[in-house]
Design an enzyme around this catalytic site. Structure first.
Site, PDB file in Angstrom:
ATOM      1  CE  LYS A 263      -1.578  -3.716   3.130  1.00  0.00           C
ATOM      2  NZ  LYS A 263      -1.845  -5.012   2.469  1.00  0.00           N
TER       3      LYS A 263
ATOM      4  CE1 TYR B  92      -3.798  -2.069   5.245  1.00  0.00           C
ATOM      5  CE2 TYR B  92      -3.068   0.140   4.653  1.00  0.00           C
ATOM      6  CZ  TYR B  92      -3.629  -1.074   4.296  1.00  0.00           C
ATOM      7  OH  TYR B  92      -4.019  -1.288   2.994  1.00  0.00           O
TER       8      TYR B  92
ATOM      9  CB  SER C 217      -0.876   0.020   1.261  1.00  0.00           C
ATOM     10  OG  SER C 217      -1.517   1.267   1.387  1.00  0.00           O
TER      11      SER C 217
HETATM   12  P1  NAP Z   1     -11.392  -5.895   0.832  1.00  0.00           P
HETATM   13  O1  NAP Z   1     -12.449  -6.006  -0.191  1.00  0.00           O
HETATM   14  O2  NAP Z   1     -11.779  -5.713   2.262  1.00  0.00           O
HETATM   15  O3  NAP Z   1     -10.433  -7.130   0.669  1.00  0.00           O
HETATM   16  C1  NAP Z   1      -9.679  -7.698   1.685  1.00  0.00           C
HETATM   17  C2  NAP Z   1      -9.668  -9.169   1.445  1.00  0.00           C
HETATM   18  O4  NAP Z   1      -8.787  -9.776   2.400  1.00  0.00           O
HETATM   19  C3  NAP Z   1     -11.048  -9.800   1.638  1.00  0.00           C
HETATM   20  O5  NAP Z   1     -11.361 -10.589   0.499  1.00  0.00           O
HETATM   21  C4  NAP Z   1     -10.879 -10.679   2.858  1.00  0.00           C
HETATM   22  O6  NAP Z   1     -11.567 -11.920   2.787  1.00  0.00           O
HETATM   23  C5  NAP Z   1      -9.405 -10.955   2.833  1.00  0.00           C
HETATM   24  N1  NAP Z   1      -8.956 -11.326   4.161  1.00  0.00           N
HETATM   25  C6  NAP Z   1      -8.989 -10.571   5.291  1.00  0.00           C
HETATM   26  N2  NAP Z   1      -8.512 -11.304   6.322  1.00  0.00           N
HETATM   27  C7  NAP Z   1      -8.211 -12.527   5.830  1.00  0.00           C
HETATM   28  C8  NAP Z   1      -7.676 -13.702   6.396  1.00  0.00           C
HETATM   29  N3  NAP Z   1      -7.366 -13.767   7.705  1.00  0.00           N
HETATM   30  N4  NAP Z   1      -7.491 -14.782   5.614  1.00  0.00           N
HETATM   31  C9  NAP Z   1      -7.798 -14.732   4.293  1.00  0.00           C
HETATM   32  N5  NAP Z   1      -8.303 -13.635   3.691  1.00  0.00           N
HETATM   33  C10 NAP Z   1      -8.504 -12.548   4.462  1.00  0.00           C
HETATM   34  O7  NAP Z   1     -10.438  -4.650   0.523  1.00  0.00           O
HETATM   35  P2  NAP Z   1      -9.494  -4.359  -0.733  1.00  0.00           P
HETATM   36  O8  NAP Z   1      -9.444  -2.889  -0.835  1.00  0.00           O
HETATM   37  O9  NAP Z   1      -9.889  -5.165  -1.904  1.00  0.00           O
HETATM   38  O10 NAP Z   1      -8.065  -4.843  -0.173  1.00  0.00           O
HETATM   39  C11 NAP Z   1      -7.266  -5.808  -0.824  1.00  0.00           C
HETATM   40  C12 NAP Z   1      -5.817  -5.532  -0.490  1.00  0.00           C
HETATM   41  O11 NAP Z   1      -5.419  -4.285  -1.039  1.00  0.00           O
HETATM   42  C13 NAP Z   1      -5.521  -5.444   1.001  1.00  0.00           C
HETATM   43  O12 NAP Z   1      -4.299  -6.060   1.306  1.00  0.00           O
HETATM   44  C14 NAP Z   1      -5.410  -3.954   1.231  1.00  0.00           C
HETATM   45  O13 NAP Z   1      -4.614  -3.652   2.356  1.00  0.00           O
HETATM   46  C15 NAP Z   1      -4.786  -3.510  -0.058  1.00  0.00           C
HETATM   47  N6  NAP Z   1      -4.957  -2.102  -0.355  1.00  0.00           N
HETATM   48  C16 NAP Z   1      -6.197  -1.575  -0.550  1.00  0.00           C
HETATM   49  C17 NAP Z   1      -6.319  -0.222  -0.833  1.00  0.00           C
HETATM   50  C18 NAP Z   1      -7.643   0.440  -1.062  1.00  0.00           C
HETATM   51  O14 NAP Z   1      -7.662   1.673  -1.171  1.00  0.00           O
HETATM   52  N7  NAP Z   1      -8.738  -0.277  -1.175  1.00  0.00           N
HETATM   53  C19 NAP Z   1      -5.183   0.581  -0.920  1.00  0.00           C
HETATM   54  C20 NAP Z   1      -3.943   0.006  -0.726  1.00  0.00           C
HETATM   55  C21 NAP Z   1      -3.844  -1.340  -0.455  1.00  0.00           C
HETATM   56  P3  NAP Z   1     -12.851 -12.233   3.711  1.00  0.00           P
HETATM   57  O15 NAP Z   1     -13.841 -11.142   3.388  1.00  0.00           O
HETATM   58  O16 NAP Z   1     -13.249 -13.589   3.280  1.00  0.00           O
HETATM   59  O17 NAP Z   1     -12.382 -12.153   5.135  1.00  0.00           O
END
Ligand code: NAP
Length: 247
Positions: A160, A156, A143
């Site tokens: 990251k 976080y 991130s």
């Molecule tokens: P999201 O929809 O909340 O996705 C997070 C995913 O992680 C969910 O599918 C969740 O699965 C899974 N997860 C959480 N805990 C878990 C565990 N213990 N074991 C297996 N799976 C787990 O949010 P997103 O924005 O798509 O995030 C995806 C990645 O991108 C994350 O690493 C996040 O930090 C990174 N990111 C996001 C942003 C942003 O702006 N959205 C920016 C920078 C980085 P379940 O629902 O099944 O628990």
């Protein structure tokens, strides 16, 4: 020729948001995808169904990747179903935002476990399979917050940033094997994670982004596809997909 045809990928947290977009994008390019989820069973099954309806191959595997035995189950499921592994996308992540004064030890440990320790938990059992691939890829979804820090995100940000350090070290260690290891550092991407941020804060963030908009999950998936398809000589890097917010 489609170089990804028949390759096998694992996407952790592949049932929602960025992970779902990555899973679909890889499948559209001929990759067989193992979609890991923890709690979002319906969403993960939905992604599998949509991939299969479009002529692709995918399975969903429940596992809490913050636990090493569970993470190993995902690798085992990929090998049992498809017999090999070429691509590992470490995408699972959570936030528990609080200023450091209010941050509990549980908030700290949980975020480090899910975002960072999970990367060890999946990579360790996957490594030999990736080395045996003719184009092994490890892609860690880090991130912008791991690069800049952010108020209320010490846990976080540490996790990251840890992913970035891990990426560089493992890239060095694996360079001779042909396995590339890279991090993608998204800026603010329109998913559930961002929709939880209060509207006034969302507006403030958007105003600071040079391109004046949040990114789309598909734009992160394009980065993953690029690294998988054309990234043979790219390793140990951070691919910043952030609308110019951090340069
Ligand atoms: P999201 O929809 O909340 O996705 C997070 C995913 O992680 C969910 O599918 C969740 O699965 C899974 N997860 C959480 N805990 C878990 C565990 N213990 N074991 C297996 N799976 C787990 O949010 P997103 O924005 O798509 O995030 C995806 C990645 O991108 C994350 O690493 C996040 O930090 C990174 N990111 C996001 C942003 C942003 O702006 N959205 C920016 C920078 C980085 P379940 O629902 O099944 O628990």
């Amino acid at each position: 020729m489609n170089t990804l045809q028949g390759k096998v990928a694992i996407v952790t947290g592949g049932g929602t948001g960025i992970g779902a977009a990555i899973s679909k994008c890889l499948a559209e390019n001929g990759v067989k995808v193992v979609i890991n989820y923890n709690t979002s069973s319906l969403a993960a099954q939905g992604v599998v169904s949509s991939i299969i309806e479009n002529g692709g191959e995918a399975i969903a595997v429940q596992a809490d990747v913050s636990k090493s035995e569970d993470a190993t189950k995902v690798i085992d499921a990929a090998i049992e179903k498809y017999g090999k592994l070429d691509i590992l996308v470490n995408n699972a992540g959570i936030t528990r935002d609080r200023s450091f004064k209010k941050l509990t030890e549980e908030d700290w440990r949980k975020v480090i476990d899910v975002n960072l320790n999970s990367v060890y938990n999946t990579t360790a059992p996957a490594l030999n399979y990736l080395v045996n691939s003719d184009a092994g890829r490890i892609i860690n979804i880090s991130s912008i917050i791991g690069q800049t820090g952010a108020f209320g995100q010490a846990n976080y940000s540490a996790a990251k940033a840890g992913m970035i350090g891990f990426t560089k070290s493992l890239a060095l260690e694996l360079a001779k094997t042909g396995v590339t290891v890279n991090a993608i550092c998204p800026g603010f991407i329109e998913t559930c994670m961002i929709s939880e941020v209060p509207e006034n804060i969302r507006e403030q963030i958007q105003a600071k982004i040079p391109q004046k908009r949040f990114g789309h999950a598909e734009e992160i998936a394009s980065g993953v596809l690029y690294l998988c398809k054309d990234g043979a000589y790219i390793t140990g890097q951070q691919l910043n997909i952030n609308g110019g917010l951090f340069m």
